[in-house]
Design a protein around this motif. Sequence first.
Motif, mmCIF file in Angstrom:
data_model
loop_
_atom_site.group_PDB
_atom_site.id
_atom_site.type_symbol
_atom_site.label_atom_id
_atom_site.label_comp_id
_atom_site.label_asym_id
_atom_site.label_seq_id
_atom_site.Cartn_x
_atom_site.Cartn_y
_atom_site.Cartn_z
ATOM 1 N N ILE A 176 -7.195 26.475 -5.015
ATOM 2 C CA ILE A 176 -6.705 25.553 -5.955
ATOM 3 C C ILE A 176 -6.476 24.189 -5.011
ATOM 4 N N TYR A 177 -6.990 23.255 -5.399
ATOM 5 C CA TYR A 177 -6.774 21.830 -4.802
ATOM 6 C C TYR A 177 -6.689 20.752 -5.558
ATOM 7 N N SER A 178 -6.421 19.541 -5.161
ATOM 8 C CA SER A 178 -6.365 18.435 -6.014
ATOM 9 C C SER A 178 -7.062 17.189 -5.397
ATOM 10 N N PHE A 179 -7.524 16.368 -6.184
ATOM 11 C CA PHE A 179 -8.072 14.930 -5.542
ATOM 12 C C PHE A 179 -7.821 13.983 -6.668
ATOM 13 N N TYR A 180 -8.070 12.775 -6.184
ATOM 14 C CA TYR A 180 -8.234 11.674 -7.280
ATOM 15 C C TYR A 180 -9.549 10.832 -7.218
ATOM 16 N N PHE A 181 -10.000 10.791 -8.318
ATOM 17 C CA PHE A 181 -10.980 9.985 -8.554
ATOM 18 C C PHE A 181 -10.560 8.664 -9.230
ATOM 19 N N ALA A 182 -10.454 7.649 -8.538
ATOM 20 C CA ALA A 182 -9.575 6.383 -8.824
ATOM 21 C C ALA A 182 -8.252 6.886 -9.181
ATOM 22 N N SER A 183 -7.564 6.485 -10.099
ATOM 23 C CA SER A 183 -6.296 6.903 -10.676
ATOM 24 C C SER A 183 -6.027 8.352 -11.355
ATOM 25 N N GLN A 184 -7.490 8.903 -11.575
ATOM 26 C CA GLN A 184 -7.624 10.343 -12.282
ATOM 27 C C GLN A 184 -7.241 11.359 -11.313
ATOM 28 N N LEU A 185 -6.179 12.233 -11.770
ATOM 29 C CA LEU A 185 -5.906 13.384 -11.100
ATOM 30 C C LEU A 185 -6.846 14.499 -11.480
ATOM 31 N N HIS A 186 -7.517 15.088 -10.405
ATOM 32 C CA HIS A 186 -8.270 16.231 -10.899
ATOM 33 C C HIS A 186 -7.785 17.335 -9.977
ATOM 34 N N VAL A 187 -7.850 18.628 -10.776
ATOM 35 C CA VAL A 187 -7.321 19.862 -10.072
ATOM 36 C C VAL A 187 -8.752 20.789 -10.033
ATOM 37 N N ALA A 205 -5.299 10.145 -0.901
ATOM 38 C CA ALA A 205 -5.836 9.398 -2.002
ATOM 39 C C ALA A 205 -5.557 7.876 -1.769
ATOM 40 N N TRP A 206 -6.494 6.999 -1.621
ATOM 41 C CA TRP A 206 -5.917 5.706 -1.080
ATOM 42 C C TRP A 206 -6.024 5.125 -2.697
ATOM 43 N N PRO A 207 -4.932 4.003 -2.666
ATOM 44 C CA PRO A 207 -4.562 3.341 -3.975
ATOM 45 C C PRO A 207 -5.996 2.814 -4.648
ATOM 46 N N ILE A 208 -5.967 2.821 -5.976
ATOM 47 C CA ILE A 208 -6.982 2.262 -6.850
ATOM 48 C C ILE A 208 -8.083 3.088 -6.798
ATOM 49 N N VAL A 209 -8.867 3.523 -5.802
ATOM 50 C CA VAL A 209 -9.999 4.373 -5.594
ATOM 51 C C VAL A 209 -9.751 5.564 -5.538
ATOM 52 N N GLY A 210 -8.735 6.100 -4.984
ATOM 53 C CA GLY A 210 -8.410 7.533 -4.727
ATOM 54 C C GLY A 210 -9.489 8.236 -3.687
ATOM 55 N N LEU A 238 0.853 -1.279 -0.052
ATOM 56 C CA LEU A 238 -0.176 0.024 0.070
ATOM 57 C C LEU A 238 0.996 1.250 0.010
ATOM 58 N N LEU A 239 1.882 1.207 0.610
ATOM 59 C CA LEU A 239 2.687 2.495 0.873
ATOM 60 C C LEU A 239 3.357 2.423 -0.399
ATOM 61 N N ILE A 240 4.183 1.319 -1.165
ATOM 62 C CA ILE A 240 4.637 1.556 -2.501
ATOM 63 C C ILE A 240 3.688 2.404 -3.314
ATOM 64 N N ALA A 241 2.311 1.733 -3.316
ATOM 65 C CA ALA A 241 1.154 2.277 -4.377
ATOM 66 C C ALA A 241 1.021 3.810 -4.154
ATOM 67 N N VAL A 242 0.990 4.170 -2.785
ATOM 68 C CA VAL A 242 0.755 5.494 -2.489
ATOM 69 C C VAL A 242 1.893 6.466 -3.234
ATOM 70 N N ILE A 243 3.155 5.922 -2.791
ATOM 71 C CA ILE A 243 4.421 6.841 -3.107
ATOM 72 C C ILE A 243 4.373 6.632 -4.809
ATOM 73 N N MET A 244 4.097 5.725 -5.471
ATOM 74 C CA MET A 244 4.250 5.547 -6.660
ATOM 75 C C MET A 244 3.140 6.567 -7.618
ATOM 76 N N SER A 245 1.961 6.654 -6.729
ATOM 77 C CA SER A 245 0.947 7.281 -7.353
ATOM 78 C C SER A 245 1.268 9.100 -7.278
ATOM 79 N N LYS A 246 2.210 9.420 -6.361
ATOM 80 C CA LYS A 246 2.507 10.534 -6.050
ATOM 81 C C LYS A 246 3.887 10.968 -6.652
ATOM 82 N N LYS A 247 4.674 10.028 -7.089
ATOM 83 C CA LYS A 247 5.939 9.995 -7.536
ATOM 84 C C LYS A 247 6.433 11.298 -8.431
#
Length: 494
Positions: free
Chosen positions: A75-86, A43-48, A23-32
């Motif tokens: 201005i903020y961001s969130f993830y809908f699944a793996s999609q980055l939204h700003v 944001a949680w892995p997979i579901v954001g 899970l930590l690797i998934a989070v780190i990779m999603s933010k890399k």
Amino acid sequence: MDVLNMFSDLTTCTLLVGLVIVLLIAVIMSKKEQSGIPPGPFAWPIVGNAFSMGGKYKGKRHKYFDDMRKRYGSIYSFYFASQLHVVLNDADSIEEAFVKHKSEFSNRPADSFWIVREINKYGTGIVWSNDDAWKVKTGLAHQILGESNLEDMVRAETKVVLDVLSQSDGKPLASQKLFLNATVNIISRILLGSRFDDNDPDFLRIIDVVSTAFTNEGTFSMLNVFPKLRFLPCIASKLRVLFDKVGTVRNYLSGQISEHEKQHTKDKPNDLIDVYLSKKDQDDGMKLVSKGDLVRLILEVFPAASVTTTISLNWALLYMILHPEIQKKCQDEIESVVGTDRMVHWSDRSKLPYTQATLLEIQRVASVAATSVPHTPTKDVVLSGFLIPKDCIVIGNLYSCHFDEQTWDEPLVFKPERFLNDDGNPTKPPAFMPFSVGPRSCPGQTLAVLELFVFFTNILQKFSLTGSGELSTDGNYAIFLSPPPFLIHAKSRQ
């Protein structure tokens, strides 16, 4: 036994540690590669953050966006699944992105959504087109809107609405269906050249398809990011019914184009199909618009043009019911300028400043299009010191702009006077953007403003309004922000 238990505990512990590491690797990779992006919730892995929009925010996504603004800034961001939204939450950032950086922010992320990819298989309309194809289709829409006698069409359907209200004789009436029928017929005149009878089977099928826009979650449907959900029996059956309905309407529209082709002359175009047929052999740009694109454009415009106005009119009547003193001030102004012997015309608008201000305030507090249609940058852009990465999904939070305490005095209070300057004339601050801004703002806003004014003023001229049912301004957000269902009582003033 102790050895076996110890081995079992060790195995369980190892599995848990392994799961945490994954899970930590998934989070780190999603933010890399996202350093510098705007702040936002974990944001949680997979579901954001997809599940964060449920619970108390179900049907209240505009409240979720606004709460995130209060926590993380404009201005903020969130993830809908793996999609980055700003999300851009104030007029300055929206103006900077959609106007000053329009060349980078004028594209739509059509390929990011499974539902959009599905509907685009048969052709693309205006909303999800990009580049030259979008410009050509928008030009088609603007041409027919410029050549049509829009006010005559709107007044004709207004008379139908007034007749129904008169026949109701003050008894409770659900206005949504009434306005939806009227606005669909207006857009039908523009697109197809004729209106429908209320019981016409094709009309009922179009109304049925258009009505899905009241409950559809749009780009925030989980199907967009987890398309395999479509194979679940409960979802598959609903999709099959919906696609069959849309397919039937698509076939009807294709038939209408074929009929127009048989009867078409090069005289003045009567509707959008005529404009298309007149230009397709003369304008090289029309090579970008297939027959399938035209069908999709028409299918797209029906709900976009009718549902938004229907919802706006429902909000307008609701606020007049909740504020009878403002309803009376509008009626007095209309009566003093127009009288009661003729309909209110668009040309009367400049002489009705308080009524204009009331309609502007309705558009502000209703915020029917609570957020803009998604944009996507064509390259990395820096806004207010934040990185907006190429191909992410960018949303303008128009609702937040309309309730910004820094812009509006007592934003939760319904106060038409805020739109009148010291001379008593209507004025609009930059934060007022019900149709969004920039090149991708709503192409039908001229028609929408005309419809809202003509329907609203002529109803108030003839009737005093009260209501029953759930008279609440706590809206429900699907694709558009709608009031809860309620009933109107229209009592004749004459």
